[in-house]
Motif scaffolding. Structure first.
Motif, PDB file in Angstrom:
ATOM      1  N   ALA A 195       0.831  -1.212   0.000  1.00  0.00           N
ATOM      2  CA  ALA A 195       0.000   0.000   0.000  1.00  0.00           C
ATOM      3  C   ALA A 195       0.862   1.257   0.000  1.00  0.00           C
ATOM      4  O   ALA A 195       0.582   2.218  -0.721  1.00  0.00           O
ATOM      5  CB  ALA A 195      -0.936   0.000   1.210  1.00  0.00           C
ATOM      6  N   VAL A 196       1.943   1.245   0.779  1.00  0.00           N
ATOM      7  CA  VAL A 196       2.836   2.407   0.829  1.00  0.00           C
ATOM      8  C   VAL A 196       3.514   2.607  -0.525  1.00  0.00           C
ATOM      9  O   VAL A 196       3.534   3.720  -1.061  1.00  0.00           O
ATOM     10  CB  VAL A 196       3.894   2.258   1.952  1.00  0.00           C
ATOM     11  CG1 VAL A 196       4.932   3.372   1.874  1.00  0.00           C
ATOM     12  CG2 VAL A 196       3.220   2.257   3.318  1.00  0.00           C
ATOM     13  N   ILE A 197       4.047   1.544  -1.087  1.00  0.00           N
ATOM     14  CA  ILE A 197       4.760   1.689  -2.358  1.00  0.00           C
ATOM     15  C   ILE A 197       3.797   2.005  -3.497  1.00  0.00           C
ATOM     16  O   ILE A 197       4.166   2.704  -4.451  1.00  0.00           O
ATOM     17  CB  ILE A 197       5.661   0.470  -2.666  1.00  0.00           C
ATOM     18  CG1 ILE A 197       6.621   0.772  -3.830  1.00  0.00           C
ATOM     19  CG2 ILE A 197       4.845  -0.749  -2.984  1.00  0.00           C
ATOM     20  CD1 ILE A 197       7.569   1.899  -3.585  1.00  0.00           C
ATOM     21  N   ASP A 198       2.569   1.530  -3.416  1.00  0.00           N
ATOM     22  CA  ASP A 198       1.589   1.889  -4.448  1.00  0.00           C
ATOM     23  C   ASP A 198       1.377   3.406  -4.475  1.00  0.00           C
ATOM     24  O   ASP A 198       1.338   4.007  -5.553  1.00  0.00           O
ATOM     25  CB  ASP A 198       0.253   1.185  -4.217  1.00  0.00           C
ATOM     26  CG  ASP A 198       0.290  -0.298  -4.550  1.00  0.00           C
ATOM     27  OD1 ASP A 198       1.276  -0.770  -5.165  1.00  0.00           O
ATOM     28  OD2 ASP A 198      -0.681  -0.993  -4.181  1.00  0.00           O
ATOM     29  N   ARG A 199       1.258   4.029  -3.304  1.00  0.00           N
ATOM     30  CA  ARG A 199       1.121   5.503  -3.239  1.00  0.00           C
ATOM     31  C   ARG A 199       2.370   6.178  -3.822  1.00  0.00           C
ATOM     32  O   ARG A 199       2.266   7.158  -4.552  1.00  0.00           O
ATOM     33  CB  ARG A 199       0.903   5.966  -1.798  1.00  0.00           C
ATOM     34  CG  ARG A 199      -0.431   5.570  -1.215  1.00  0.00           C
ATOM     35  CD  ARG A 199      -0.727   6.238   0.124  1.00  0.00           C
ATOM     36  NE  ARG A 199       0.323   6.183   1.110  1.00  0.00           N
ATOM     37  CZ  ARG A 199       0.351   5.371   2.158  1.00  0.00           C
ATOM     38  NH1 ARG A 199      -0.639   4.523   2.374  1.00  0.00           N
ATOM     39  NH2 ARG A 199       1.347   5.420   3.018  1.00  0.00           N
ATOM     40  N   PHE A 200       3.512   5.647  -3.492  1.00  0.00           N
ATOM     41  CA  PHE A 200       4.802   6.147  -3.972  1.00  0.00           C
ATOM     42  C   PHE A 200       4.837   6.088  -5.506  1.00  0.00           C
ATOM     43  O   PHE A 200       5.170   7.070  -6.174  1.00  0.00           O
ATOM     44  CB  PHE A 200       5.882   5.246  -3.358  1.00  0.00           C
ATOM     45  CG  PHE A 200       7.293   5.702  -3.468  1.00  0.00           C
ATOM     46  CD1 PHE A 200       7.928   6.264  -2.384  1.00  0.00           C
ATOM     47  CD2 PHE A 200       8.026   5.512  -4.632  1.00  0.00           C
ATOM     48  CE1 PHE A 200       9.270   6.638  -2.444  1.00  0.00           C
ATOM     49  CE2 PHE A 200       9.355   5.886  -4.710  1.00  0.00           C
ATOM     50  CZ  PHE A 200       9.977   6.456  -3.609  1.00  0.00           C
ATOM     51  N   GLU A 201       4.482   4.920  -6.065  1.00  0.00           N
ATOM     52  CA  GLU A 201       4.522   4.731  -7.516  1.00  0.00           C
ATOM     53  C   GLU A 201       3.514   5.634  -8.232  1.00  0.00           C
ATOM     54  O   GLU A 201       3.833   6.191  -9.293  1.00  0.00           O
ATOM     55  CB  GLU A 201       4.265   3.261  -7.864  1.00  0.00           C
ATOM     56  CG  GLU A 201       5.429   2.367  -7.506  1.00  0.00           C
ATOM     57  CD  GLU A 201       5.116   0.887  -7.630  1.00  0.00           C
ATOM     58  OE1 GLU A 201       6.071   0.117  -7.797  1.00  0.00           O
ATOM     59  OE2 GLU A 201       3.930   0.489  -7.548  1.00  0.00           O
ATOM     60  N   ILE A 202       2.344   5.777  -7.674  1.00  0.00           N
ATOM     61  CA  ILE A 202       1.326   6.643  -8.282  1.00  0.00           C
ATOM     62  C   ILE A 202       1.815   8.080  -8.333  1.00  0.00           C
ATOM     63  O   ILE A 202       1.685   8.767  -9.351  1.00  0.00           O
ATOM     64  CB  ILE A 202      -0.014   6.530  -7.520  1.00  0.00           C
ATOM     65  CG1 ILE A 202      -0.653   5.172  -7.795  1.00  0.00           C
ATOM     66  CG2 ILE A 202      -0.965   7.678  -7.879  1.00  0.00           C
ATOM     67  CD1 ILE A 202      -1.807   4.816  -6.869  1.00  0.00           C
ATOM     68  N   ARG A 203       2.403   8.538  -7.251  1.00  0.00           N
ATOM     69  CA  ARG A 203       2.907   9.911  -7.193  1.00  0.00           C
ATOM     70  C   ARG A 203       3.977  10.133  -8.260  1.00  0.00           C
ATOM     71  O   ARG A 203       3.951  11.121  -8.983  1.00  0.00           O
ATOM     72  CB  ARG A 203       3.457  10.179  -5.793  1.00  0.00           C
ATOM     73  CG  ARG A 203       4.102  11.495  -5.576  1.00  0.00           C
ATOM     74  CD  ARG A 203       3.211  12.620  -5.209  1.00  0.00           C
ATOM     75  NE  ARG A 203       2.578  12.499  -3.918  1.00  0.00           N
ATOM     76  CZ  ARG A 203       1.711  13.410  -3.487  1.00  0.00           C
ATOM     77  NH1 ARG A 203       1.438  14.476  -4.210  1.00  0.00           N
ATOM     78  NH2 ARG A 203       1.128  13.261  -2.332  1.00  0.00           N
ATOM     79  N   LEU A 204       4.928   9.207  -8.375  1.00  0.00           N
ATOM     80  CA  LEU A 204       6.010   9.369  -9.347  1.00  0.00           C
ATOM     81  C   LEU A 204       5.538   9.145 -10.786  1.00  0.00           C
ATOM     82  O   LEU A 204       6.033   9.798 -11.709  1.00  0.00           O
ATOM     83  CB  LEU A 204       7.175   8.446  -9.012  1.00  0.00           C
ATOM     84  CG  LEU A 204       8.008   8.955  -7.837  1.00  0.00           C
ATOM     85  CD1 LEU A 204       8.860   7.847  -7.241  1.00  0.00           C
ATOM     86  CD2 LEU A 204       8.876  10.130  -8.263  1.00  0.00           C
ATOM     87  N   ALA A 205       4.578   8.264 -10.996  1.00  0.00           N
ATOM     88  CA  ALA A 205       4.070   8.022 -12.345  1.00  0.00           C
ATOM     89  C   ALA A 205       3.366   9.254 -12.907  1.00  0.00           C
ATOM     90  O   ALA A 205       3.334   9.459 -14.120  1.00  0.00           O
ATOM     91  CB  ALA A 205       3.126   6.823 -12.345  1.00  0.00           C
ATOM     92  N   ALA A 206       2.808  10.070 -12.037  1.00  0.00           N
ATOM     93  CA  ALA A 206       2.104  11.278 -12.485  1.00  0.00           C
ATOM     94  C   ALA A 206       3.060  12.382 -12.931  1.00  0.00           C
ATOM     95  O   ALA A 206       2.640  13.305 -13.639  1.00  0.00           O
ATOM     96  CB  ALA A 206       1.200  11.791 -11.365  1.00  0.00           C
ATOM     97  N   ALA A 207       4.311  12.282 -12.538  1.00  0.00           N
ATOM     98  CA  ALA A 207       5.303  13.311 -12.906  1.00  0.00           C
ATOM     99  C   ALA A 207       5.621  13.193 -14.396  1.00  0.00           C
ATOM    100  O   ALA A 207       5.963  12.122 -14.883  1.00  0.00           O
ATOM    101  CB  ALA A 207       6.569  13.151 -12.073  1.00  0.00           C
ATOM    102  N   ARG A 208       5.521  14.317 -15.102  1.00  0.00           N
ATOM    103  CA  ARG A 208       5.743  14.326 -16.556  1.00  0.00           C
ATOM    104  C   ARG A 208       7.133  14.792 -16.956  1.00  0.00           C
ATOM    105  O   ARG A 208       7.518  14.645 -18.107  1.00  0.00           O
ATOM    106  CB  ARG A 208       4.695  15.208 -17.227  1.00  0.00           C
ATOM    107  CG  ARG A 208       3.277  14.644 -17.072  1.00  0.00           C
ATOM    108  CD  ARG A 208       2.266  15.628 -17.508  1.00  0.00           C
ATOM    109  NE  ARG A 208       2.388  16.769 -16.576  1.00  0.00           N
ATOM    110  CZ  ARG A 208       1.609  17.820 -16.578  1.00  0.00           C
ATOM    111  NH1 ARG A 208       0.656  17.919 -17.450  1.00  0.00           N
ATOM    112  NH2 ARG A 208       1.776  18.788 -15.697  1.00  0.00           N
ATOM    113  N   ASN A 209       7.882  15.343 -16.003  1.00  0.00           N
ATOM    114  CA  ASN A 209       9.234  15.815 -16.322  1.00  0.00           C
ATOM    115  C   ASN A 209      10.060  15.824 -15.035  1.00  0.00           C
ATOM    116  O   ASN A 209       9.541  15.512 -13.953  1.00  0.00           O
ATOM    117  CB  ASN A 209       9.186  17.202 -16.975  1.00  0.00           C
ATOM    118  CG  ASN A 209       8.473  18.224 -16.112  1.00  0.00           C
ATOM    119  OD1 ASN A 209       8.739  18.352 -14.916  1.00  0.00           O
ATOM    120  ND2 ASN A 209       7.543  18.964 -16.718  1.00  0.00           N
TER     121      ASN A 209
END
Length: 184
Positions: A72-86
């Protein structure tokens, strides 16, 4: 009896998940050392016998609970970073992870430290931590070189611990400046 039937516990598809929720809550309140089958069963409102039906041992229950927590923690982490476009958005995402995501609650802080303590003693829990770090670095690797991703992962870990325990900066801009310097 007045024709009422006792609450049926036989068909309870949410029982396993409720047990895991209960053990995570109990660990957050009393630590791993204060966790027992009886306390978990009481908190989950399940018969004590169903504990061993669903989990062969307390160790299996703890591993599964901590696995769900870390995912659950890493899923939040991955979602946050996946949204970054640059790169600039990725740097902002790292600051947000430090200031908002990793120890979003007191329970997250306690569960993480209980897991660290178990991992220091038990190889099975080190595997959970290793997988957590691998996935964190992989998510960071979308935006940063592997060496920088490892350093950022360590920075995230350290700053969140310091912030959560009251020893680190609560200034998001200062954190962002550190991230910028490390990733330039």
């Amino acid at each position: 009896m007045t024709g009422e039937t006792p609450r049926s516990r036989r068909f309870d598809p949410g029982r396993r998940a409720r047990i895991i929720d209960a053990v995570l809550g109990l660990i957050a309140d009393e630590g791993v050392a204060g966790t027992s089958h009886r306390k978990v069963a009481t908190r989950a409102d399940v018969p004590l016998g169903s504990m061993t039906y669903h989990f062969a041992s307390m160790d299996e229950l703890l591993r599964e609970a901590f696995s769900r927590f870390t995912n659950a923690v890493i899923d939040r982490f991955e979602i946050r970073l996946a949204a970054a476009r640059n790169i600039d958005e990725a740097r902002l995402a790292v600051a947000d992870i430090i200031h908002e995501d990793v120890f979003a609650t007191r329970d997250d802080l306690v569960l993480t430290h209980e897991l660290y303590a178990l991992a220091a003693r038990e190889p099975a829990y080190r595997e959970l931590i290793s997988e957590w770090m691998r996935r964190s670095q992989q998510a960071l690797g979308r935006h940063f070189e592997p060496d920088i991703a490892r350093e950022l992962d360590a920075l995230i870990e350290g700053l969140t611990i310091h912030r959560a325990l009251g020893e680190g900066s609560r200034d998001r801009e200062r954190t962002l400046d550190t991230v910028r310097r490390l990733t330039s």
